[in-house]
Design a protein around this motif. Sequence first.
Motif, PDB file in Angstrom:
ATOM      1  N   LYS A  98       0.850  -1.188   0.000  1.00 20.13           N
ATOM      2  CA  LYS A  98       0.000   0.000   0.000  1.00 20.13           C
ATOM      3  C   LYS A  98       0.886   1.238   0.000  1.00 20.13           C
ATOM      4  CE  LYS A  98      -3.695  -2.331   2.522  1.00 20.13           C
ATOM      5  NZ  LYS A  98      -4.415  -2.420   3.805  1.00 20.13           N
ATOM      6  N   ARG A 132      -3.933 -10.905  -2.209  1.00 20.60           N
ATOM      7  CA  ARG A 132      -4.966  -9.883  -2.458  1.00 20.60           C
ATOM      8  C   ARG A 132      -6.024  -9.877  -1.350  1.00 20.60           C
ATOM      9  NH1 ARG A 132      -4.286 -11.892  -7.757  1.00 20.60           N
ATOM     10  NH2 ARG A 132      -2.850 -10.521  -8.852  1.00 20.60           N
ATOM     11  N   THR A 133      -6.368 -11.049  -0.848  1.00 19.72           N
ATOM     12  CA  THR A 133      -7.344 -11.140   0.242  1.00 19.72           C
ATOM     13  C   THR A 133      -6.780 -10.540   1.523  1.00 19.72           C
ATOM     14  OG1 THR A 133      -8.336 -13.121  -0.724  1.00 19.72           O
ATOM     15  CG2 THR A 133      -8.742 -12.734   1.632  1.00 19.72           C
ATOM     16  N   GLN A 136      -6.508  -6.678   1.986  1.00 18.58           N
ATOM     17  CA  GLN A 136      -7.724  -5.921   2.288  1.00 18.58           C
ATOM     18  C   GLN A 136      -7.817  -5.569   3.773  1.00 18.58           C
ATOM     19  OE1 GLN A 136     -11.166  -7.904   0.620  1.00 18.58           O
ATOM     20  NE2 GLN A 136     -10.082  -8.275  -1.294  1.00 18.58           N
ATOM     21  N   ASP A 137      -7.090  -6.278   4.621  1.00 21.88           N
ATOM     22  CA  ASP A 137      -7.046  -5.995   6.057  1.00 21.88           C
ATOM     23  C   ASP A 137      -6.314  -4.670   6.266  1.00 21.88           C
ATOM     24  OD1 ASP A 137      -6.179  -5.849   8.768  1.00 21.88           O
ATOM     25  OD2 ASP A 137      -6.067  -8.029   8.926  1.00 21.88           O
TER      26      ASP A 137
END
Length: 184
Positions: A98, A132-133, A136-137
């Motif tokens: 990110k 990718r999952t 998201q956290d």
Amino acid sequence: MLTMQYRIALPADYPMDIIERRIAEKGHLTDGLPGLAFKAYLYSLKPEGGANAYAPFYLWRTAEGMRDFLSGPGFAALSESFGRPAVHSAVAWFGEWKDDATQARHAVIERLSMLAVESLAVRRAAEADWGRTRLQDANMLALASAFDPGTWSLTRIALLREAPDYRAPGCEHYRVGRVSLGAE
């Protein structure tokens, strides 16, 4: 992409503020490094359930960047201070971060054996889904997954804003002193 890590084990009574100071004073030298995606300056402390160690983790965009770093002055200086460490590298199947990845303060590394019968294409897709999952956290700032075809093992790293709520068995837990982002 490639991952790279070396781990320098330090004595139990080693003053770890030396490592923290080294990161604070020299960490900026890898900012904007050609071929680098990110470098996480990892270290662990004996009082926190690990052992005193310095174990930076790199995600490289290019093999040339990794090559130039290993044969350059930064790695030479580290080798002069601590001896030349064994460098472990692997082929990245997933690596994303990110915009605020430099805010990471904790890291978890998981090492897994790969089954001889599993499809590498299926596993590669599963690792991309895993990354990718997990990304998201809100606590996850960077993730990478890489496999070593020499040992048929998989390494996953998660860079986190806050310490995880639990210490997963078999995982290595580190503090992150700094994250450098490479040149685009």
